[in-house]
Motif scaffolding. Sequence first.
Motif, mmCIF file in Angstrom:
data_model
loop_
_atom_site.group_PDB
_atom_site.id
_atom_site.type_symbol
_atom_site.label_atom_id
_atom_site.label_comp_id
_atom_site.label_asym_id
_atom_site.label_seq_id
_atom_site.Cartn_x
_atom_site.Cartn_y
_atom_site.Cartn_z
ATOM 1 N N GLY A 409 0.814 -1.205 0.000
ATOM 2 C CA GLY A 409 0.000 0.000 0.000
ATOM 3 C C GLY A 409 0.845 1.252 0.000
ATOM 4 O O GLY A 409 1.923 1.296 0.590
ATOM 5 N N PRO A 410 0.348 2.311 -0.650
ATOM 6 C CA PRO A 410 1.060 3.595 -0.624
ATOM 7 C C PRO A 410 1.164 4.099 0.805
ATOM 8 O O PRO A 410 0.235 3.942 1.605
ATOM 9 C CB PRO A 410 0.168 4.507 -1.474
ATOM 10 N N ALA A 411 2.275 4.716 1.132
ATOM 11 C CA ALA A 411 2.498 5.194 2.498
ATOM 12 C C ALA A 411 1.372 6.103 2.986
ATOM 13 O O ALA A 411 0.931 5.968 4.130
ATOM 14 C CB ALA A 411 3.850 5.900 2.583
ATOM 15 N N PRO A 412 0.870 7.063 2.171
ATOM 16 C CA PRO A 412 -0.215 7.909 2.678
ATOM 17 C C PRO A 412 -1.460 7.108 3.061
ATOM 18 O O PRO A 412 -2.124 7.432 4.056
ATOM 19 C CB PRO A 412 -0.504 8.861 1.506
ATOM 20 N N CYS A 413 -1.781 6.064 2.288
ATOM 21 C CA CYS A 413 -2.968 5.264 2.592
ATOM 22 C C CYS A 413 -2.779 4.454 3.869
ATOM 23 O O CYS A 413 -3.667 4.384 4.722
ATOM 24 C CB CYS A 413 -3.304 4.327 1.434
ATOM 25 N N VAL A 414 -1.614 3.823 4.011
ATOM 26 C CA VAL A 414 -1.352 3.035 5.216
ATOM 27 C C VAL A 414 -1.346 3.947 6.438
ATOM 28 O O VAL A 414 -1.861 3.589 7.504
ATOM 29 C CB VAL A 414 -0.015 2.283 5.074
ATOM 30 N N SER A 415 -0.783 5.146 6.293
ATOM 31 C CA SER A 415 -0.786 6.114 7.391
ATOM 32 C C SER A 415 -2.207 6.551 7.720
ATOM 33 O O SER A 415 -2.575 6.697 8.893
ATOM 34 C CB SER A 415 0.062 7.325 7.019
ATOM 35 N N PHE A 416 -3.015 6.756 6.688
ATOM 36 C CA PHE A 416 -4.421 7.148 6.892
ATOM 37 C C PHE A 416 -5.171 6.078 7.674
ATOM 38 O O PHE A 416 -5.943 6.386 8.602
ATOM 39 C CB PHE A 416 -5.075 7.375 5.528
ATOM 40 N N LEU A 417 -4.941 4.810 7.334
ATOM 41 C CA LEU A 417 -5.588 3.710 8.042
ATOM 42 C C LEU A 417 -5.144 3.662 9.499
ATOM 43 O O LEU A 417 -5.960 3.467 10.406
ATOM 44 C CB LEU A 417 -5.270 2.385 7.350
ATOM 45 N N ALA A 427 1.143 5.756 12.286
ATOM 46 C CA ALA A 427 0.716 6.721 11.272
ATOM 47 C C ALA A 427 1.871 7.631 10.865
ATOM 48 O O ALA A 427 2.043 7.951 9.679
ATOM 49 C CB ALA A 427 -0.454 7.545 11.804
ATOM 50 N N TYR A 428 2.679 8.059 11.832
ATOM 51 C CA TYR A 428 3.835 8.898 11.520
ATOM 52 C C TYR A 428 4.992 8.064 10.955
ATOM 53 O O TYR A 428 5.679 8.487 10.013
ATOM 54 C CB TYR A 428 4.303 9.633 12.779
ATOM 55 N N ALA A 429 5.217 6.879 11.543
ATOM 56 C CA ALA A 429 6.369 6.069 11.149
ATOM 57 C C ALA A 429 6.290 5.662 9.682
ATOM 58 O O ALA A 429 7.306 5.636 8.978
ATOM 59 C CB ALA A 429 6.467 4.834 12.035
ATOM 60 N N VAL A 430 5.079 5.337 9.212
ATOM 61 C CA VAL A 430 4.922 4.905 7.818
ATOM 62 C C VAL A 430 5.375 6.008 6.865
ATOM 63 O O VAL A 430 6.069 5.756 5.871
ATOM 64 C CB VAL A 430 3.453 4.521 7.552
ATOM 65 N N LEU A 431 4.999 7.243 7.164
ATOM 66 C CA LEU A 431 5.408 8.346 6.296
ATOM 67 C C LEU A 431 6.899 8.623 6.421
ATOM 68 O O LEU A 431 7.574 8.924 5.437
ATOM 69 C CB LEU A 431 4.610 9.609 6.648
ATOM 70 N N ASP A 432 7.419 8.525 7.639
ATOM 71 C CA ASP A 432 8.846 8.792 7.842
ATOM 72 C C ASP A 432 9.715 7.752 7.143
ATOM 73 O O ASP A 432 10.833 8.055 6.714
ATOM 74 C CB ASP A 432 9.175 8.807 9.335
ATOM 75 N N GLY A 441 5.468 13.807 -2.463
ATOM 76 C CA GLY A 441 4.266 13.851 -3.273
ATOM 77 C C GLY A 441 3.107 14.534 -2.586
ATOM 78 O O GLY A 441 3.060 14.648 -1.361
ATOM 79 N N PRO A 442 2.114 14.996 -3.377
ATOM 80 C CA PRO A 442 0.956 15.680 -2.784
ATOM 81 C C PRO A 442 0.141 14.777 -1.869
ATOM 82 O O PRO A 442 -0.431 15.246 -0.884
ATOM 83 C CB PRO A 442 0.145 16.133 -4.007
ATOM 84 N N GLY A 443 0.092 13.476 -2.188
ATOM 85 C CA GLY A 443 -0.655 12.572 -1.320
ATOM 86 C C GLY A 443 -0.051 12.496 0.068
ATOM 87 O O GLY A 443 -0.757 12.503 1.086
ATOM 88 N N THR A 444 1.278 12.446 0.119
ATOM 89 C CA THR A 444 1.956 12.401 1.410
ATOM 90 C C THR A 444 1.781 13.715 2.153
ATOM 91 O O THR A 444 1.552 13.731 3.374
ATOM 92 C CB THR A 444 3.450 12.104 1.213
ATOM 93 N N GLU A 445 1.888 14.831 1.449
ATOM 94 C CA GLU A 445 1.717 16.139 2.098
ATOM 95 C C GLU A 445 0.294 16.300 2.631
ATOM 96 O O GLU A 445 0.083 16.854 3.721
ATOM 97 C CB GLU A 445 2.036 17.261 1.102
ATOM 98 N N ARG A 446 -0.674 15.807 1.890
ATOM 99 C CA ARG A 446 -2.057 15.892 2.370
ATOM 100 C C ARG A 446 -2.241 15.054 3.626
ATOM 101 O O ARG A 446 -2.902 15.469 4.592
ATOM 102 C CB ARG A 446 -3.034 15.419 1.285
ATOM 103 N N GLN A 447 -1.637 13.856 3.645
ATOM 104 C CA GLN A 447 -1.747 13.005 4.830
ATOM 105 C C GLN A 447 -1.026 13.633 6.020
ATOM 106 O O GLN A 447 -1.500 13.556 7.161
ATOM 107 C CB GLN A 447 -1.207 11.609 4.542
ATOM 108 N N ARG A 448 0.103 14.279 5.768
ATOM 109 C CA ARG A 448 0.782 14.973 6.868
ATOM 110 C C ARG A 448 -0.076 16.114 7.403
ATOM 111 O O ARG A 448 -0.062 16.395 8.604
ATOM 112 C CB ARG A 448 2.150 15.501 6.398
ATOM 113 N N ALA A 449 -0.818 16.764 6.524
ATOM 114 C CA ALA A 449 -1.733 17.818 6.976
ATOM 115 C C ALA A 449 -2.830 17.232 7.857
ATOM 116 O O ALA A 449 -3.203 17.820 8.882
ATOM 117 C CB ALA A 449 -2.331 18.538 5.775
ATOM 118 N N LEU A 450 -3.343 16.051 7.464
ATOM 119 C CA LEU A 450 -4.372 15.405 8.281
ATOM 120 C C LEU A 450 -3.818 14.983 9.641
ATOM 121 O O LEU A 450 -4.503 15.104 10.666
ATOM 122 C CB LEU A 450 -4.941 14.196 7.535
ATOM 123 N N LEU A 451 -2.585 14.477 9.660
ATOM 124 C CA LEU A 451 -1.966 14.111 10.934
ATOM 125 C C LEU A 451 -1.772 15.343 11.812
ATOM 126 O O LEU A 451 -1.958 15.290 13.035
ATOM 127 C CB LEU A 451 -0.629 13.415 10.697
#
Length: 855
Positions: A409-417, A427-432, A441-451
């Motif tokens: 799974g893409p990191a932003p999706c796994v972090s979102f889950l 949630a943070y470790a997956v992105l890191d 990428g924009p998907g990762t930046e959006r997920q970081r905004a949600l976090l």
Amino acid sequence: MPTAHRGRLPRLHHPQVREILAHQQTVTPGSGLVIVVRDLSGGGASGVLHDVATGSPTWNVVRTRLLSGPNRPGVMSLPDDSADTLLLIEDIDLADTASLRRLYEEVHRGDRPWRLVVVATMSTVGPAGTEGADGDAPRATFRLGDVEVVLPPLTVENVGVAVESSTGVLPHPHLAVDLHTMTGGRVDLLAELLDGAPADIRAGRAPAVPESWSAALSAALNNVLNSTDTGTTSSPGARRQLVDLLRAVAVGGGPSADPVPLLLLRDLTGEVTAANDKVFSLVLRAVHGPAVEFRDPRHRAAVLEQTPPAVCVDLHNRAAHVHTDPGRALYHQLQTVLAGGPGTVDNVVSQIRSLTTKYRNRGEWQSAAELSCIVPGSVEAVEAVEAVEALTLSGDLPAARLWSRGSFGPAPCVSFLAMHAGDRRRAYAVLDDAASDDAAGPGTERQRALLSFADWDPHSMLEHATSADDNLLITVATSIIDGSVTSTDRPDVPHRLVNGWLSLVNDDPLTAREMLSSPLPSLSPSLRIWRDAWLARTHYVLGDFETARRTVERGLATGDVHGSTLLDPVLLWTGAQVAAFQGDQSASRQYTSRLPDDPESFLIQRLPAAMSRMITTATSSDLVAALRVGESLARIGTEKDTQQPGFWPWEDVYAQCLVRAGRIRAADAVVTEAEQRAGTRGLASVAAKLRVPRGSILLRRGDVDAGVRCFDEAVDIITDTPMRAYQSRILLEYGQVLRRLGRRRHADEVFARAEEVFDSMGAPAMVERCRRERRAAGISGTATDAAAQATGSTSGGLTTQEEQIAVMAADGSTNRDIARELTLSAKTVEHHLTNCYRKLGIRGRTELSGALQRR
């Protein structure tokens, strides 16, 4: 069958348990309720009864089970008890109709002062897969329950959780699908497979069909062929025709054993004639569509195992050519190749990828996910990643979690889950840990905004939302930082939900209710939970308590089903407050007990959890605990800026606790900082609520006129708003202040207004509290109370001063507080309280509140 595994399988019917407990909480003293639990899961009912009993700690729980057979007893007699009673009955469908009627009439007799709830289970699928005469109805003909709760079969994700819990091995998603298809999600059948073939399952292989399942199929076929009422015979031709029909249904159902449309079935086997009536009554059943499916999943599993590979190839090949759904057609084409038919796997997988891309480009995420999930394990890496993303975007979080736990799974999706599961660390470790090109990428930046939002860090949220060019998240972050109300005119669902929330924050709950409760099509589960969290809060602020409580339960149930706990604390915060207002202390404690207490959780979880605990402990007179929680909120505020006016209102409650504890300087500091921050926002609710502790501080410092003026201003400000929950609290506090100052007539007027507001909200416990306060003040306008003033006593034999002291003590004031406010010595207060205990027949302070309510 062996039952060892059933006891080790995790409980997977939390939403149904919560639904039962919610119905139980609606029962009032002197009334009864019968809840029938209809078990379609094949064995989950006993666990549900256990969890219901555990969730009813203040009830007298009686459990019994009916036994089949000619000498079995009827439904047991109802307990004769003065306590609230919960009667749990297993297998109620074994009872005779007369016993059921008698039980129902007894429950609703209405001449007992206590509450009585019966929770009775019935199974529509017996141990051998048998059902009622019509395939669905229980054997009893009398409709027993006031409420019916259905335990559905396990989902694929539930099966994966159960297998991991039982074997210690996380199953591959394809294996979880195979086991779900074999068992139909039935607990008893899954337990049988786990007991019979644990080595296969641990090795990732689907187990062979048990011999007992094949025997059950043979018995059903013989029953059909030996029947005389349809004219069928046991000739080889008749048996072959019957087997062909069953094979077509088994193969045509696809990977999830879906019902097979009749049109497809005719293409596979020819016309389905009336001679098949007996088949449909014993082995198959017609469902809406029109379509056909197996009654018993064991029969389907046995048919598939006994079908020769060449026949499977032929049926899949024909289904691939006649199926109107392109995705299903590709599934059957893939199965044709895998079973040895014409074509290559690479060619079919290429077609699947092409169609998946079309679905993704059109935003049809569920269809894209279904296609990605059918690719075989040997070539699945890319598809697994895409499946996680598609399942996440479609809102199917449990399925996405099942597929992502193998590290796909893409990191932003796994972090979102992980975020929705409340797993902050992951949630943070997956992105890191993500690759550098993905991290930008924009998907990762959006997920970081949600976090950042989940951790209430609006400045970081704004930075990442800007990088992702996400206007909606930019709006949210900006609104938190500067208090601007930047509602947009965009009609899409996310914008409406955000605008509804911001309307609530900015003292416009009527607009919030309109935006959040209007029909919103195609809401994903995560958005439904968001909607319910803030809609419940909106109903609470408006004083619509019953609707608020129903919305809380709906949101919690959605979170349970979809494995999202992120906003549970917001829902529980509202639920605990509403239950406390309604006088349902048991429910309030239950909501509070489920709040997380993990310092590593997201701040959006820690804040409402702490606020809920502070409010409930403060209202229950546990001043020490309330101060402890308030101090933790203050510490959080030093680590992160959480005191933006209107978002997390806690300072007024904490300041009042500090005043009650005599810590006036600390209370002044809390209120002063909150007043300074609120000055530019102009929020009526914040201004009115802060005037309450400010007035209390002035009164403690001896400036009575200025203190009373603060309360007058608070009442004037909040009266012009529709926020009845805030109005009622401020009026009650003001009335108590006036009573303590000896301004009895003015206090009576204010209490009367508070009583009226509480009554309009459906808060009978608070109405009674206002009446007690009016009695303690010595003026309440009734002939009885006038007589009490003339004699110097109140109902229960308490003098006016004793009543006043008793009410203050019940509200949590210490002897020293009471002595200071009434200008008495602490010894005199203690003497009066001793008289109160004796006259009320109680042993001490903790029983005062209940004794005063019972008079």
